[in-house]
Every structure is written in structure tokens, then in C-alpha cells.
Design a protein around this motif. Sequence first.
Motif, PDB file in Angstrom:
ATOM      1  N   ARG A 313      22.698 -29.325  86.596  1.00 30.69           N
ATOM      2  CA  ARG A 313      23.708 -28.293  86.364  1.00 30.69           C
ATOM      3  C   ARG A 313      25.042 -28.936  85.980  1.00 30.69           C
ATOM      4  N   PHE A 314      25.761 -28.249  85.105  1.00 26.29           N
ATOM      5  CA  PHE A 314      27.125 -28.684  84.807  1.00 26.29           C
ATOM      6  C   PHE A 314      28.065 -27.553  85.176  1.00 26.29           C
ATOM      7  N   ALA A 315      29.118 -27.890  85.895  1.00 29.21           N
ATOM      8  CA  ALA A 315      30.057 -26.866  86.341  1.00 29.21           C
ATOM      9  C   ALA A 315      31.469 -27.415  86.333  1.00 29.21           C
ATOM     10  N   VAL A 316      32.411 -26.570  85.995  1.00 26.51           N
ATOM     11  CA  VAL A 316      33.829 -26.876  86.131  1.00 26.51           C
ATOM     12  C   VAL A 316      34.327 -26.067  87.316  1.00 26.51           C
ATOM     13  N   ALA A 317      34.679 -26.742  88.394  1.00 22.86           N
ATOM     14  CA  ALA A 317      35.039 -26.072  89.634  1.00 22.86           C
ATOM     15  C   ALA A 317      36.185 -25.092  89.427  1.00 22.86           C
ATOM     16  N   GLY A 318      36.022 -23.914  90.026  1.00 22.38           N
ATOM     17  CA  GLY A 318      37.065 -22.906  89.948  1.00 22.38           C
ATOM     18  C   GLY A 318      37.119 -22.176  88.622  1.00 22.38           C
ATOM     19  N   ALA A 320      34.634 -20.112  85.770  1.00 22.98           N
ATOM     20  CA  ALA A 320      33.330 -19.540  85.454  1.00 22.98           C
ATOM     21  C   ALA A 320      33.214 -19.349  83.953  1.00 22.98           C
ATOM     22  N   PRO A 321      32.162 -19.856  83.326  1.00 21.25           N
ATOM     23  CA  PRO A 321      32.014 -19.667  81.878  1.00 21.25           C
ATOM     24  C   PRO A 321      31.871 -18.194  81.546  1.00 21.25           C
ATOM     25  N   SER A 322      32.296 -17.829  80.357  1.00 21.34           N
ATOM     26  CA  SER A 322      32.250 -16.416  79.965  1.00 21.34           C
ATOM     27  C   SER A 322      31.443 -16.183  78.692  1.00 21.34           C
ATOM     28  N   ALA A 323      30.958 -17.241  78.047  1.00 22.41           N
ATOM     29  CA  ALA A 323      30.273 -17.105  76.763  1.00 22.41           C
ATOM     30  C   ALA A 323      28.794 -16.778  76.945  1.00 22.41           C
ATOM     31  N   TYR A 324      28.508 -15.705  77.664  1.00 21.46           N
ATOM     32  CA  TYR A 324      27.129 -15.249  77.810  1.00 21.46           C
ATOM     33  C   TYR A 324      27.148 -13.780  78.207  1.00 21.46           C
ATOM     34  N   GLY A 325      25.992 -13.128  78.056  1.00 21.86           N
ATOM     35  CA  GLY A 325      25.885 -11.722  78.394  1.00 21.86           C
ATOM     36  C   GLY A 325      24.445 -11.371  78.735  1.00 21.86           C
ATOM     37  N   LEU A 345      30.724 -34.996  77.755  1.00 28.62           N
ATOM     38  CA  LEU A 345      31.451 -34.400  78.873  1.00 28.62           C
ATOM     39  C   LEU A 345      32.638 -33.574  78.402  1.00 28.62           C
ATOM     40  N   GLN A 346      33.295 -34.030  77.349  1.00 29.01           N
ATOM     41  CA  GLN A 346      34.421 -33.264  76.823  1.00 29.01           C
ATOM     42  C   GLN A 346      33.950 -31.930  76.259  1.00 29.01           C
ATOM     43  N   SER A 347      32.856 -31.948  75.513  1.00 28.25           N
ATOM     44  CA  SER A 347      32.315 -30.708  74.955  1.00 28.25           C
ATOM     45  C   SER A 347      31.843 -29.771  76.060  1.00 28.25           C
ATOM     46  N   LEU A 348      31.179 -30.324  77.067  1.00 22.88           N
ATOM     47  CA  LEU A 348      30.684 -29.506  78.172  1.00 22.88           C
ATOM     48  C   LEU A 348      31.822 -28.824  78.912  1.00 22.88           C
ATOM     49  N   GLU A 349      32.873 -29.568  79.198  1.00 22.15           N
ATOM     50  CA  GLU A 349      34.006 -28.989  79.918  1.00 22.15           C
ATOM     51  C   GLU A 349      34.658 -27.878  79.112  1.00 22.15           C
ATOM     52  N   THR A 350      34.758 -28.057  77.779  1.00 21.62           N
ATOM     53  CA  THR A 350      35.358 -27.036  76.927  1.00 21.62           C
ATOM     54  C   THR A 350      34.512 -25.768  76.919  1.00 21.62           C
ATOM     55  N   MET A 353      34.469 -23.470  80.165  1.00 20.55           N
ATOM     56  CA  MET A 353      35.699 -22.806  80.585  1.00 20.55           C
ATOM     57  C   MET A 353      35.693 -21.338  80.170  1.00 20.55           C
ATOM     58  N   PRO A 354      36.328 -20.471  80.951  1.00 19.54           N
ATOM     59  CA  PRO A 354      36.437 -19.059  80.549  1.00 19.54           C
ATOM     60  C   PRO A 354      37.219 -18.949  79.252  1.00 19.54           C
ATOM     61  N   GLY A 355      36.787 -18.055  78.394  1.00 19.96           N
ATOM     62  CA  GLY A 355      37.442 -17.874  77.113  1.00 19.96           C
ATOM     63  C   GLY A 355      36.800 -18.649  75.988  1.00 19.96           C
ATOM     64  N   SER A 356      35.933 -19.591  76.304  1.00 17.70           N
ATOM     65  CA  SER A 356      35.238 -20.318  75.250  1.00 17.70           C
ATOM     66  C   SER A 356      34.322 -19.350  74.507  1.00 17.70           C
ATOM     67  N   PRO A 357      34.336 -19.351  73.177  1.00 22.38           N
ATOM     68  CA  PRO A 357      33.530 -18.372  72.441  1.00 22.38           C
ATOM     69  C   PRO A 357      32.068 -18.778  72.289  1.00 22.38           C
ATOM     70  N   ARG A 358      31.738 -20.020  72.627  1.00 21.19           N
ATOM     71  CA  ARG A 358      30.392 -20.514  72.318  1.00 21.19           C
ATOM     72  C   ARG A 358      29.873 -21.404  73.441  1.00 21.19           C
TER      73      ARG A 358
END
Length: 462
Positions: A313-318, A320-325, A345-350, A353-358
Amino acid sequence: MLGEVNAWLNNAAPPPPPPPGPIGSIPPEIEELAEALLEQSYACRAEGYNSSWAFHQFAVENNLGFPMAKSQRLQHNGKTYNYQPFARDTLFCEVPNWGDVQRLSQLLAGSIPPPGTLGRALLDATYATGGSPFRPDWAFHQYAVASQTLGPPLEPSKKLVVDGVSYSYQVFATDTIFNRGTEWQNIQRLSALANTTNPVQAKVRDELLKATYAAAGQQYRPDWAFHQLARQWNLGAPLGKTDPITVGGKQYNFQVYATDTIYNIVPNWSDVKRLSAIFRPQQTLLAAPAPVARLLSPGAVFAPEWDAFHIQRFAVAGRAPSAYGSRSGSKIRLIVLHGDAGPALQSLETMAMPGSPRMPHYYVAADGAVYQLVDDEFAAFHSGMAYWDGARRNINRSSIGIMLERPHTGYTDASRRALFWLIAHLRAKYNIPASSVVRWSDLSPDAAGDLADLPGNWYREG
């Protein structure tokens, strides 16, 4: 904080902020890890942790363990209630009084309520989440209600035979209860056998532990350190298997149990810690004063037996990703591949993050690491509208998205092998034919360069 939630719900001024914590408050990197583990722990059987939800805040503050099911609604006597079963209790509130959180155990007070009451309706609903209808005439259910500490069941009661002796048992969130033969007045707890030296009792204990893990879809391994410690610390039923997770660039292994999550940083296998010790260090210390090494048998296995490739699993603490439905009822019929220049890791963190479109479901890094960003049950926003199978459709709803890191130096052998393994795993899981594994550039003319030079035998063999 719960006070702020209540203030917002009641249109009142929020309470003043708490005073600064004492010296030795949680370091930022540990807080990041704790938030990531809390999210994963809540996501095992529910929606994931949401600090703005009153149920979740109340459960953390009152040490109720992790949710055993998603929050649900109940109609009773013309009123609507929200409820959610946790390991140690079921929480409920009347809609829309979200901040007025109440506990089912306090409503029942150790007694079985009569039919037609709110308490009975909530009790029936709690047991239904574990696939075990509540039976007021059953000894196990009478014992569970009277104890007020077992939480909801994970499955119906069952039987097993050990050395020719028959036992009945039922797995609950915080413990497994059992009795020998028809001795219904002598119900015992599995946790009472944790440290037994009696060989007969030890055999019964291990068979019941196997059954407890099986109820959660897991295999009990008596030689594994995590499993030995969970037994010694009485953490209840497992809610998931041992999994890797990457937080802050570091890899950890963790396993979620009903009342706590245990973890260690790779490769410090023997330094096993508890998530509760981060939030309530003194309470956890009193509950488990012995050093970890003293609790383990000689030859305990710390390092899990990972396959050559495994999903972490990859997670950025605090965050929640938003690019799914929602998949809106669509079945998974397609695997779509995308390229990414990295670094991983840079791409994963981006993307996390909430607000990422993809965001894809999976990311295969150049070093062969396989990361998962969102569960398969959701439609990750990795593709879009395109023609496939004779019609123009939303590809996200019926596909799994995989992103492959392609550094400027080109593809790596490690990523090739990891991609091949992941595709084989997903094809077998969802019965996807080789012809339905495609590059996004095969479907979308606007993405003609996406993995255009990816060899076909990397993803279409078989």
C-alpha cells in the motif's frame, strides 16, 4: 476534534484549542505513520478513517478498536438511526443528530432487550453484519451480551473436533468463545488459554486460533512473531493479512487486528510496535509490560514469506486521495497500462493527494516495487472516455489501471518482471483474457505516445 464537530452541528462556537502537549509529543514522522496506519486499519472493513466523522472520533477517544462494518442506517418507530459496529461496541445516533453519539452497551446494560425496542433492533443489526442472526435463546449470545466486551460476531457458531472431543465455538471481534460438547454452562474464552502450558489446552487453543484466523480469511501461523504477539496481547480477531506499506519513503509491515494494529519497520523485523502505543503510550505499556522478546517462542519468524513480488500500500498520512469513484455496477473486464517518467515516490505522492485529477490502481516502479493506491472495487481515474468493445464508454468503470515507471534510461528488467507478475495476478483474479490487457495509447488517439515502445510480450503473453 469531537468538540469542534459538535459545535458545527449545533451552530455554536467551537471549544478553545487544547493546551500544548507535554514534552515528548509525537514526532512528525511518527504522526505521519500513525495516520497512515489508522487509515488502513479503518479501511479493512469500513470506509477508512475520517477525522470529521463523529463515530470515528468517538471510537478513537474511547478506545473501541476498529470498525467491523461500514456505517449503516436503521428505521425504528418512524425514526432513522445511523449505527456502526466497532470491535468493542456499536455506536449509534438519531439522524440528523450526528454529534449525539451513543453506545449500544450502555443501552443494553448487559441484558437482552425485548423485541420491538431500539436496543433489540440495533443488537439484531449488529449480529447481522457478521452473518450470524441474533438468537436470544443461545448460550453464546447470552454470554456475549452479558459480558459487554466481545463486540460483534465475525461468523455463525461452528464446531470442531480435537483428539476426538467435540467443541462448539463462535468468533467475535475481541475474543473467541467456546465450550466442550454440551457443557453450555461452561463457556470459556480463547484468550484465557494464551499462556497455557497444559498440552491438551494448548492443542485446543491452536485449533481455535486456526478457526479464528480462518473466519477472517487468514491462515494462522504459530511461528510468526505477529501472530504470537497478537495472542499474547489479546488483540482479538485479525481483520487482514500482514501487508507492507510505504510511508515517508520508509517501508513497514503491519497487520490489523480488531483492537489494535501491530507493525515494524523493514528490515528491523524484531522491533514490533503497537499503533495504540502512539496514541495512548502509558495505557499500552500497562497492558503489555513485558519486552517483545520475552513473549516470543525460540525461532519465531519475523520476516514474512513474501513472494518475489508483492503488493504494498502507498499512503500519504493525513491525506485521502480523491481521484476515484464508484464503478456503478460495472464489472472489471480490462487492464489498461500507462507510462510515467517518475521518479516513482514523487509521482505516487502527487497522485495520492486530494485534488489530483489522475490516479491508477497500481504503480510499478523501476526497481520492481508494486504499489497500490486505491482498492480494485473503486473506479480509479486513470483513463477516461474511449472506444472499446464496439462502443464509446467510460473506461475507468470497467478497468484496472496500472502505471509503469519509465525512466529516461529506459525500462528495467525488474519492472518488466513485476509488471508481468501483477498482470498475471489480476487476470487470474478477474478472469481477464490476454486480449483485454491494453495500453492507453491503444484506446485513445490523444495518447499515442503512451508506452508506445513497450514490448508486447511484456503484457500480452498467455
